[in-house]
Design an enzyme around this catalytic site. Structure first.
Site, PDB file in Angstrom:
ATOM      1  N   GLU A  51       0.817  -1.216   0.000  1.00 13.16           N
ATOM      2  CA  GLU A  51       0.000   0.000   0.000  1.00 13.16           C
ATOM      3  C   GLU A  51       0.857   1.275   0.000  1.00 13.16           C
ATOM      4  OE1 GLU A  51      -0.640  -2.583   2.009  1.00 13.16           O
ATOM      5  OE2 GLU A  51      -2.774  -3.095   1.819  1.00 13.16           O
ATOM      6  N   PHE A 113     -11.708  -7.572  13.585  1.00 11.09           N
ATOM      7  CA  PHE A 113     -10.620  -7.976  12.699  1.00 11.09           C
ATOM      8  C   PHE A 113     -10.328  -6.872  11.679  1.00 11.09           C
ATOM      9  CE2 PHE A 113      -9.185 -10.142   8.769  1.00 11.09           C
ATOM     10  CZ  PHE A 113      -7.948 -10.544   9.237  1.00 11.09           C
ATOM     11  N   GLN A 114      -9.101  -6.499  11.565  1.00 10.87           N
ATOM     12  CA  GLN A 114      -8.630  -5.454  10.633  1.00 10.87           C
ATOM     13  C   GLN A 114      -9.376  -4.130  10.814  1.00 10.87           C
ATOM     14  OE1 GLN A 114      -8.379  -7.097   6.609  1.00 10.87           O
ATOM     15  NE2 GLN A 114      -6.291  -7.767   7.052  1.00 10.87           N
ATOM     16  N   LYS A 163     -18.047  -0.645   5.750  1.00 11.99           N
ATOM     17  CA  LYS A 163     -18.316  -1.681   4.746  1.00 11.99           C
ATOM     18  C   LYS A 163     -19.802  -1.773   4.422  1.00 11.99           C
ATOM     19  CE  LYS A 163     -17.276  -6.346   3.253  1.00 11.99           C
ATOM     20  NZ  LYS A 163     -16.705  -7.663   3.541  1.00 11.99           N
ATOM     21  N   MET A 483      24.063   9.888   3.652  1.00 13.49           N
ATOM     22  CA  MET A 483      23.877  11.169   4.327  1.00 13.49           C
ATOM     23  C   MET A 483      24.096  11.028   5.829  1.00 13.49           C
ATOM     24  SD  MET A 483      23.417  14.308   3.727  1.00 13.49           S
ATOM     25  CE  MET A 483      22.393  14.955   2.403  1.00 13.49           C
TER      26      MET A 483
END
Lengths: 569, 161
Positions: A51, A113-114, A163, A483
């Site tokens: 993602e 969940f999630q 959802k 760096m």
């Protein structure tokens, strides 16, 4: 008319002219992906490896095209994987609409969940967030989100649909509305009228403009800074005209790359921590400093107290909250850079500051080339620059290669340089390059990176290969976090704590594993051959340039120091 | 010097978070905060009291204006506003001390809300200074519990937001 809620979401994307989306599906966002299946010929979805890659790609697409980028992800880990990408877009004012889905209403707040409170998590790194619980609000929220992302000072916005709102049996009233009418309808109409300046582009105050015009008349040593606001406003033409009429030297900030041509006779190079001697000394000695669309970050105004201490400082910015935030200014003009510069150009005369220019340009605008028996970053960049068209888009990661690339390439138009300036996100480059190539298929896209950055998101080579998005990756491979090592070298008594990266994979084999080509180069002949092959082949290509471990970015001013206190020249 | 920031916002979940987040991300502490719905049920008023003269406050005011859920931001100087806060205070009270507590309550213009054989709960709505004084005067009787609302404020005169 009654339409399925998910269909309304797709139709709203089409209202905005969206034909490209980057994303990654999952359980909660299944309904939207199911609807996307019906829209495959109109909305092209790029499935990334992670993602974060999708977020950077949507950001790179937005920066390079000037359009709003769109990114999909599912709930929970899908959404949290976006956060670095969202913050990157926020700090560099890039307009991206992120669409996530969450669990159903009855599972909300139960550690399901999630499930994650993504609107809460991204609150400080977005212009606005929307948690959509009522399907009927979909058209309004979608239209508002795009307007908020693109208007005023642009930035990312996140919409989180529950959802159940997207359930395939949910129907809502949806009437198509052309984009230009959105501002007259729904909550947007109310937002437009408000006192705040979130949605509106403020009109510049003409008295403020006139005051600057008179100061320009009085100035003997004027100096201009071109910031990211010039790029976002696509005000490069107006900016060049302004600088030429004023006959004043111009420095760019990191984000200002592309706002003013790097090879223009008035260009002094970058300003700040790795600014050129000419830029930093001009800033310290000028009597009028005009900063356009820059926010005086701590990498530019390293020591705000001593910054341009001999000058009247004038700040031109679209965001009122930036005025006097970091550096106390003497005057400001609020407005879109393009509009303000148009007004100024109509009002100022032509000036000649030959004496002042001679003074400024007696200092180096570039680091002098040093002879070397091995391949230097400078030589790598010169070789690459000689091989690519002038309008090549350059996406960078973060660190030494980023500074070298910006010091050496001459950017001439907004969106030509894609770099994570504010947030400094290692791993930004590849995703951004892919998004830029998708949005600009006719242009060559280079991804400049380091061996450290490249390893952070190199899995997007799979996306590059699968969709055949021909990006040329150039790795400045010094087998260290360059760096950080530079700071350890200069400030931490050469105690190289955890910066060795000499256990990297074989990058050429890695490219080949993803179905791409690659080459390892140790001298300029090999580099030239590799560039020729990469351009001729026309598919994704990775060039692993072996450079010395102790190369440094020059010049350098230490953090918090007066801008002319060069630690390295 | 105190500064009162009065913010009209859309009455929605999460808006308060966005506003307090602007302070907390700058490690700045809010002295008092009161939230309530206005005559329009879709709009809430948030009254925030902070120490003025700090650059963080100036920055937060500007940032408040950028939030899409914020309708209006107004800062009010102390001498241009009507400000009130409510205190509920429970003190130990025996038959011996009950009359003295009642006296304090009457002098200050407070109210008795509840009484038990061993305690009294009093109420006062007034300026912050008077509420502080009320609390001070009741302290010798042994305070059991205190709840204060924080200040709510409106501008003096006919002008509104």
């Amino acid at each position: 008319m009654k339409v399925r809620a998910t269909k309304a979401i797709m139709e709203c994307l089409l209202e905005q002219g969206v034909d490209t989306v980057f994303g990654y599906p999952g359980g909660s966002i299944l309904n939207i992906y199911d609807e996307l299946y019906n829209y495959q010929d109109k909305i092209h979805h790029y499935l990334t490896a992670h993602e974060q890659g999708a977020a950077h790609a949507a950001d790179g697409y937005a920066r390079s095209t000037g359009r709003v980028g769109v990114c999909f992800a599912t709930s929970g880990p899908g959404a949290t994987n976006l956060t670095t990408g969202i913050a990157t877009a926020y700090y560099d004012s890039s307009p991206v609409v992120f669409i996530t889905c969450n669990v159903t209403e009855e599972l909300l707040g139960k550690d399901s969940f999630q499930e994650v409170d993504i609107t809460g998590i991204v609150m400080p790194i977005t212009k606005a967030t929307y948690l959509v619980r009522d399907p009927q609000t979909i058209p309004d929220v979608m239209r508002e989100a795009f307007a908020v992302a693109a208007s005023g000072r642009p930035g990312p916005v996140l919409i989180d649909f529950l959802k159940n709102v997207t359930a395939l049996n949910v129907e809502i009233d949806y009437e198509p509305l052309p984009k230009k009418k959105h501002i007259e309808e729904g909550r947007l109409a109310a937002l437009k009228k408000r006192m705040g300046w979130g949605i509106r582009t403020p009109d510049p105050d003409l008295a403020d403009v006139d005051k600057l015009v008179s100061w320009i008349k009085e100035a003997n040593k004027p100096f201009i800074i071109c910031g990211g606001g010039v790029v976002r406003s696509r005000a490069h033409r107006e900016f060049v005209r302004f600088a030429e009429k004023m006959d004043a030297p111009v420095a760019i900030t990191l984000m200002g790359g592309g706002g003013f041509p790097g090879d223009h006779p008035l260009a002094t190079g970058m300003i700040g921590m790795h600014g050129s001697q000419a830029s930093n000394i001009a800033c310290d000695t000028c009597d009028l400093l005009i900063a356009v669309g820059c926010r005086f970050s701590d990498r530019v105004a390293l020591d705000p107290q001593s910054f341009a201490s001999q000058a009247r400082i004038v700040h031109i910015d679209i965001d009122r909250a930036e005025i006097d935030k970091n550096v106390k200014t003497d005057h400001h003009i609020i407005g879109d850079a393009k509009r303000v510069l148009e007004l100024l150009n109509d009002r100022i005369g032509r000036y000649d500051h030959a004496g002042w220019k001679a003074e400024v340009f007696s200092h180096d605008t570039h680091v002098p080339v040093e002879e070397s028996d091995h391949m230097t970053p400078d030589q790598v960049l010169r070789t690459i620059y000689s091989k690519v068209p002038r309008d090549t888009i350059v996406a960078t990661d973060v660190g030494q290669h980023q500074m070298w690339s910006i010091q050496h390439f001459h950017f001439t138009y907004p969106g030509q340089l894609l770099t994570s300036g504010g947030f400094g996100t290692m791993g930004f480059g590849l995703g951004a390059a892919l998004g830029a190539k998708v949005g600009n298929p006719d242009k060559l896209v280079l991804h400049m990176t380091g061996d450290g950055c490249f390893r952070m998101n190199s899995q997007e080579l799979a996306t590059e290969s699968h969709y055949d998005i021909p990006v040329i990756t150039v790795i400045f491979d010094n087998r260290t976090l360059g760096m950080v090592r530079q700071w350890q070298n200069l400030i931490y008594h050469k105690r190289f704590s955890q910066t060795d990266l000499d256990f990297a994979p074989d990058f050429v084999k890695l490219a080949e594993a993803y179905g791409l080509k690659g080459a390892r180069v140790e001298n300029l002949e090999q580099l030239q051959a590799a560039m020729d092959e990469a351009i001729a082949w026309g598919h994704g290509y990775v060039i692993d340039c072996k450079i010395d471990t102790d190369e440094m970015v020059r010049p350098m001013v230490g953090g918090g120091n007066p801008i002319t206190n060069f630690m390295l020249t | 010097m105190k500064k009162i920031i009065s913010v009209l916002v859309e009455n929605q979940a999460g808006v308060l978070n966005k506003i307090t987040g602007l302070f907390s991300r700058r490690a700045f502490n809010i002295e008092s905060l009161a939230v309530g719905v206005t005559d329009d049920k879709n709009i809430s008023r948030i009254t925030i009291i902070v120490d003025s003269g700090n650059s963080v406050v100036e920055q937060v005011e500007k940032q408040l204006n950028k939030l899409v859920d914020v309708i209006k931001v107004r800062t009010i100087e102390e001498n241009h506003m009507i400000g009130r806060e409510l205190i509920l205070i429970k003190v130990s009270a025996s038959t011996r001390t009950r009359q003295d507590i009642l006296n304090v309550c009457q002098i200050m213009g407070g109210k008795i809300d509840d009484i038990s054989p061993t305690s009294m709960t009093l109420e006062l709505s007034d300026t912050t200074e008077k509420v502080d004084l009320f609390e001070e005067l009741l302290r010798p009787f042994s305070i059991l519990e205190v709840a204060r609302t924080g200040l709510v404020a409106l501008r003096k005169g006919h002008g509104g937001d």
